[in-house]
Design a protein around this motif. Sequence first.
Motif, PDB file in Angstrom:
ATOM      1  N   PRO A   1       0.839  -1.210   0.000  1.00 10.73           N
ATOM      2  CA  PRO A   1       0.000   0.000   0.000  1.00 10.73           C
ATOM      3  C   PRO A   1       0.870   1.255   0.000  1.00 10.73           C
ATOM      4  O   PRO A   1       1.946   1.287   0.610  1.00 10.73           O
TER       5      PRO A   1
ATOM      6  N   LEU B   1       0.612   4.050   1.529  1.00 11.09           N
ATOM      7  CA  LEU B   1       0.874   4.627   2.837  1.00 11.09           C
ATOM      8  C   LEU B   1       2.004   3.879   3.547  1.00 11.09           C
ATOM      9  O   LEU B   1       2.866   4.485   4.187  1.00 11.09           O
ATOM     10  N   VAL B   2       1.994   2.560   3.429  1.00  5.99           N
ATOM     11  CA  VAL B   2       3.055   1.756   4.042  1.00  5.99           C
ATOM     12  C   VAL B   2       4.378   2.034   3.345  1.00  5.99           C
ATOM     13  O   VAL B   2       5.422   2.182   3.997  1.00  5.99           O
TER      14      VAL B   2
ATOM     15  N   LEU C   1       5.849   5.182   4.643  1.00 13.44           N
ATOM     16  CA  LEU C   1       6.435   5.017   5.977  1.00 13.44           C
ATOM     17  C   LEU C   1       7.797   4.331   5.898  1.00 13.44           C
ATOM     18  O   LEU C   1       8.729   4.699   6.618  1.00 13.44           O
TER      19      LEU C   1
ATOM     20  N   ARG D   1      -0.358   5.092  15.054  1.00 11.56           N
ATOM     21  CA  ARG D   1      -1.452   5.182  14.094  1.00 11.56           C
ATOM     22  C   ARG D   1      -1.662   3.809  13.450  1.00 11.56           C
ATOM     23  O   ARG D   1      -0.738   2.985  13.429  1.00 11.56           O
ATOM     24  N   PRO D   2      -2.843   3.535  12.922  1.00 15.91           N
ATOM     25  CA  PRO D   2      -3.100   2.217  12.335  1.00 15.91           C
ATOM     26  C   PRO D   2      -2.053   1.808  11.305  1.00 15.91           C
ATOM     27  O   PRO D   2      -1.600   0.658  11.294  1.00 15.91           O
ATOM     28  N   GLU D   3      -1.664   2.726  10.425  1.00 14.15           N
ATOM     29  CA  GLU D   3      -0.690   2.364   9.397  1.00 14.15           C
ATOM     30  C   GLU D   3       0.683   2.054  10.002  1.00 14.15           C
ATOM     31  O   GLU D   3       1.479   1.316   9.415  1.00 14.15           O
ATOM     32  N   GLU D   4       0.973   2.607  11.193  1.00 12.82           N
ATOM     33  CA  GLU D   4       2.258   2.343  11.839  1.00 12.82           C
ATOM     34  C   GLU D   4       2.317   0.954  12.475  1.00 12.82           C
ATOM     35  O   GLU D   4       3.380   0.508  12.878  1.00 12.82           O
ATOM     36  N   GLU D   5       1.171   0.303  12.539  1.00  9.52           N
ATOM     37  CA  GLU D   5       1.124  -1.052  13.106  1.00  9.52           C
ATOM     38  C   GLU D   5       1.006  -2.124  12.015  1.00  9.52           C
ATOM     39  O   GLU D   5       0.826  -3.293  12.311  1.00  9.52           O
ATOM     40  N   SER D   6       1.114  -1.713  10.765  1.00  6.37           N
ATOM     41  CA  SER D   6       0.947  -2.659   9.670  1.00  6.37           C
ATOM     42  C   SER D   6       2.010  -3.768   9.716  1.00  6.37           C
ATOM     43  O   SER D   6       3.216  -3.474   9.767  1.00  6.37           O
TER      44      SER D   6
ATOM     45  N   LEU E   1       5.152  -3.736   7.326  1.00  4.15           N
ATOM     46  CA  LEU E   1       6.361  -2.942   7.552  1.00  4.15           C
ATOM     47  C   LEU E   1       7.566  -3.822   7.857  1.00  4.15           C
ATOM     48  O   LEU E   1       8.692  -3.525   7.441  1.00  4.15           O
TER      49      LEU E   1
END
Length: 237
Positions: free
Chosen positions: A2, A4-5, A8, A180-185, A188
């Motif tokens: 994704p 967003l990922v 990051l 944030r939710p995306e930081e826990e994907s 990563l």
Amino acid sequence: MPDLVRRLVAEAWTFRRQVELDAELRFVRLTERLAGLGAPEPLVDLARRAAEDERRHAGMCERLAREYGQEALPPVPVAVEEVAPPALPLREQVLYEVVAACCITETESTAVLTTLLVPDGPPRVRAVLRDILRDEVAHSRLGWAWLSHEHERGAVGFLSRHVPAMLEGTAAPNLFAPGRPEEESPALLKHGVLPHARKRETFVRALRDVVFPGLERFGVDTAPARTWVERRSAAGA
């Protein structure tokens, strides 16, 4: 991956580039100061090689940042800040900086890199992680060796009251806050970035399992540092 990922991941490798460039300057300065204090030549050589390692790491991090889509990069730093309280005598300032940079930061980095070496990561990412990990272990040893050397010369207990400030300087500002939710994907992890909660867990575990016992071995009381961890953890929760 994704978008967003991917962003990051690119930002994380860009940040690491800056950390490595700062570390290069720090080790250059420490090389000069350790030599000036009459440190054993093997330790001076370790510091000198560490500076060279960090420059190489920065290049690897930059390449990965660009591969993940980072276009603009921050400028290369030309100076690195002093971290030790200026009121301390020079010898204590150097010990403070070596403990902060090597015993804490490089030991923490070793724990993070070890956690990141997952078997399903892209080969190019795993290769960079392995290369940096090998060197960070040596940089950490430099810190413990100098602390041992100074412990033999006299008490190093003054460090006890300073360790919380060292930890404050090492921990990311939002480390103990919810991610944030995306930081826990989970995505990563294979690209060389710890999900936020895993990053916090790794940071605290390395302190409790490696850093604090190591400091205590040389007579540094870690009660203030342990209190810092408890308070930050409680505040974040």
